[in-house]
Motif scaffolding. Structure first.
Motif, PDB file in Angstrom:
ATOM      1  N   UNK A  66       0.827  -1.208   0.000  1.00  0.00           N
ATOM      2  CA  UNK A  66       0.000   0.000   0.000  1.00  0.00           C
ATOM      3  C   UNK A  66       0.859   1.254   0.000  1.00  0.00           C
ATOM      4  N   UNK A  67       1.925   1.255   0.809  1.00  0.00           N
ATOM      5  CA  UNK A  67       2.806   2.421   0.875  1.00  0.00           C
ATOM      6  C   UNK A  67       3.587   2.606  -0.421  1.00  0.00           C
ATOM      7  N   UNK A  68       4.038   1.503  -1.011  1.00  0.00           N
ATOM      8  CA  UNK A  68       4.894   1.583  -2.201  1.00  0.00           C
ATOM      9  C   UNK A  68       4.097   1.800  -3.479  1.00  0.00           C
ATOM     10  N   UNK A  69       2.880   1.246  -3.545  1.00  0.00           N
ATOM     11  CA  UNK A  69       2.109   1.314  -4.781  1.00  0.00           C
ATOM     12  C   UNK A  69       0.717   1.898  -4.525  1.00  0.00           C
ATOM     13  N   UNK A  70      -0.257   1.014  -4.343  1.00  0.00           N
ATOM     14  CA  UNK A  70      -1.656   1.431  -4.173  1.00  0.00           C
ATOM     15  C   UNK A  70      -2.393   0.290  -3.486  1.00  0.00           C
ATOM     16  N   UNK A  71      -3.460   0.598  -2.750  1.00  0.00           N
ATOM     17  CA  UNK A  71      -4.152  -0.460  -2.011  1.00  0.00           C
ATOM     18  C   UNK A  71      -4.693  -1.558  -2.912  1.00  0.00           C
TER      19      UNK A  71
END
Length: 523
Positions: free
Chosen positions: A166-171
């Motif tokens: 989630x932090x690196x890309x998207x949920x």
């Protein structure tokens, strides 16, 4: 037949068979991982869907309800459709609904797709266990060792994986990630599992009332447990109706299954000493395992203000060491009684909870790492021998029912554990807060000193004397509430510790079961 003759009579494990085992275990791993993986991303998911945190609780509840309903039915569906056919359909639909979750446009669509994802993915857990119970006795311990990875390692790393993605890309990547291992899962099913004839005649003996009463009873119970604390339990008519519904339908389910000629699941297995006691211990293990996964992230976020990535880094120490310990457990089972290993493992797990019962507002990653490592040492020693004790005397024809009951009770234990712990935390926080407030008076030297310290700090920040005094009182109130909150966490961990120790005594009452590396008369 001697053990040597028995082993010689076994069909050798082919490469295709091992591919099937790894595929089934991978499917179960994905299903268990998906229970926890969204929890670390819930703020981002609710933000993207325009929902509140309270509403978002249904994202997890929908999955859990569907999963716990499908687990007991999976054995009957396997007998009717054949293992390969059912695994193919349920796996492909699980991947499809995972994509649908990633593409959800509002909260309602997410809840529907999560329920369908749980309904299809939940079946992967008991089916993997059923595949392992069907292995030749000499290979079953290895299979159980691999399966324990899904039961203990997957939940432990769920917050880590979910938080990082989630932090690196998207949920949405949390759901798309199922596609990569899902491709191997589909290959393993098609390549490794033989085609079998369907038994559609079972539809004529469909235990419709048993299935319906079970589905309504378990789903009502799960929602009751998941939403009870948020709705203030029996002060809510909604919760009261759920409690009565679950009670009536679960009693009806047990009565129907014991009376009907062709039950879809054999509840009589629970009266067998090893299976009954083993399932009770598994229920408590579920309570402790998912309870710990509920308590520690909550402590880290509310007391230490950790974000999802930091929480994941702390929690991963309960998972990673298991990968190095699990390979040695089958060898230990050859030398030691499974009951002894399970007893040692569950008490090591209990000790890790005891270590967590001495939290302060200063305890963080450095201190918690050691309790997590201790937990990681105990869980493999518990899960593999516990599976051996519980299922070692079960006939192959009853593998579906045994798998469904064993895995359902662990998941149900998790739901009960989270409900009990959330309520216990609320009650004990109020108790400790009241006790601490009793000692805070103007006649207390410690209180006067603390207020004076706060007052000086606020005056130094530029506030006038009257405002600084008010803010000092408010700061003292926050300190008291924070301390009461920490003390309630300690009480909860002590409760989990006690539950594990008490359940460990049941293991000593079980009959000795020969390690699956040798023959079992039941097979």
């Amino acid at each position: 037949m001697t053990q040597d003759q028995h082993l010689q009579a076994e069909a050798p494990m082919t490469f295709r068979a091992w591919v099937a085992v790894f595929g089934a275990i991978l499917g179960a791993f994905m299903a268990v991982l998906d229970i926890q993986i969204t929890n670390a991303s819930i703020k981002e998911i609710t933000g993207g869907l325009g929902a509140t945190i309270e509403e978002a609780s249904w994202i997890s509840t929908a999955y859990l309800v569907a999963e716990i309903v499908i687990i007991p039915i999976s054995g009957w569906l396997t007998r009717m459709l054949s293992l390969r056919t059912y695994l193919t359909w349920t796996s492909s639909l699980f991947l499809f609904f995972s994509v649908c979750c990633a593409l959800s446009w509002n909260l309602e669509s997410m809840i529907v797709f999560r329920a369908l994802q749980g309904l299809t993915g939940g079946a992967l857990i008991p089916l993997a266990f059923q595949v392992i119970l069907s292995l030749p006795p000499s290979k079953r311990t290895v299979g159980l060792a691999l399966f324990s990875v899904t039961a203990t390692f997957a939940p432990a790393i769920g917050p880590t994986v979910g938080g990082y993605l989630t932090q690196a890309f998207h949920w949405s990547v949390v759901f798309y990630m199922n596609l990569i291992p899902g491709a191997f899962l589909m290959f393993a099913i098609i390549y490794g599992i033989d085609k079998e004839k369907k038994n559609l005649d079972l539809l004529k003996q469909l235990d419709i009332w048993g299935i319906l009463s079970m589905a309504i009873g378990l789903s009502s119970l799960t929602i009751f447990l998941e939403e009870g604390e948020r709705e203030d339990w029996f002060s809510s008519n909604f919760i009261l109706v759920l409690a009565l519904t679950s009670l009536v339908f679960l009693i009806s389910f047990v009565w129907i299954e014991l009376k009907t000629k062709n039950p879809f699941i054999n509840l009589r297995l629970l009266v067998r000493k090893n299976f009954g006691f083993g399932c009770l211990v598994n229920f408590v293990v579920g309570l402790a395992m998912y309870g710990a996964l509920y308590l520690l992230p909550l402590y880290l976020s509310s007391i230490q203000s950790y974000n999802s990535v930091d929480i994941g880094k702390t929690m991963m120490w309960a998972g990673l060491p298991q990968l190095f310990i699990i390979p040695f457990v089958p060898k230990l089972l050859k030398r030691f009684d499974a009951r002894v290993l399970a007893f040692v493992g569950i008490n090591i797990f209990a000790f890790s909870c005891y270590m967590n019962s001495h939290l302060t507002s200063l305890v963080g990653y450095d201190q918690l790492m050691w309790s997590q490592i201790v937990r990681a040492m105990g869980q493999p020693l518990l899960m593999i021998p516990l599976s051996t004790i519980t299922t070692g005397l079960i006939e192959k024809s009853q593998a579906g029912s045994a798998s469904g009951l064993f895995n359902m009770l662990r998941n149900l234990g998790g739901s009960v554990g989270i409900a009990v712990l959330s309520t216990l935390m609320s009650v004990r926080e109020k108790f400790h807060s009241a006790k601490l407030v009793e000692g805070v008076t103007i006649y207390s030297h410690e209180t006067v000193e603390r207020l004076a310290m706060y007052k000086k700090l606020f005056i130094a920040k530029g506030f006038d004397v009257a405002t600084a005094s008010d803010k000092a009182l408010a700061a003292l109130d926050v300190t008291i509430r924070k301390q009461a909150h920490v003390m309630s966490f300690n009480d909860c961990f002590l409760f989990v510790c006690g539950a594990l120790i008490a359940s460990s005594l049941l293991l000593l009452l079980c009959d000795k079961v020969q390690s699956p590396t040798g023959p079992s008369d039941a097979h």
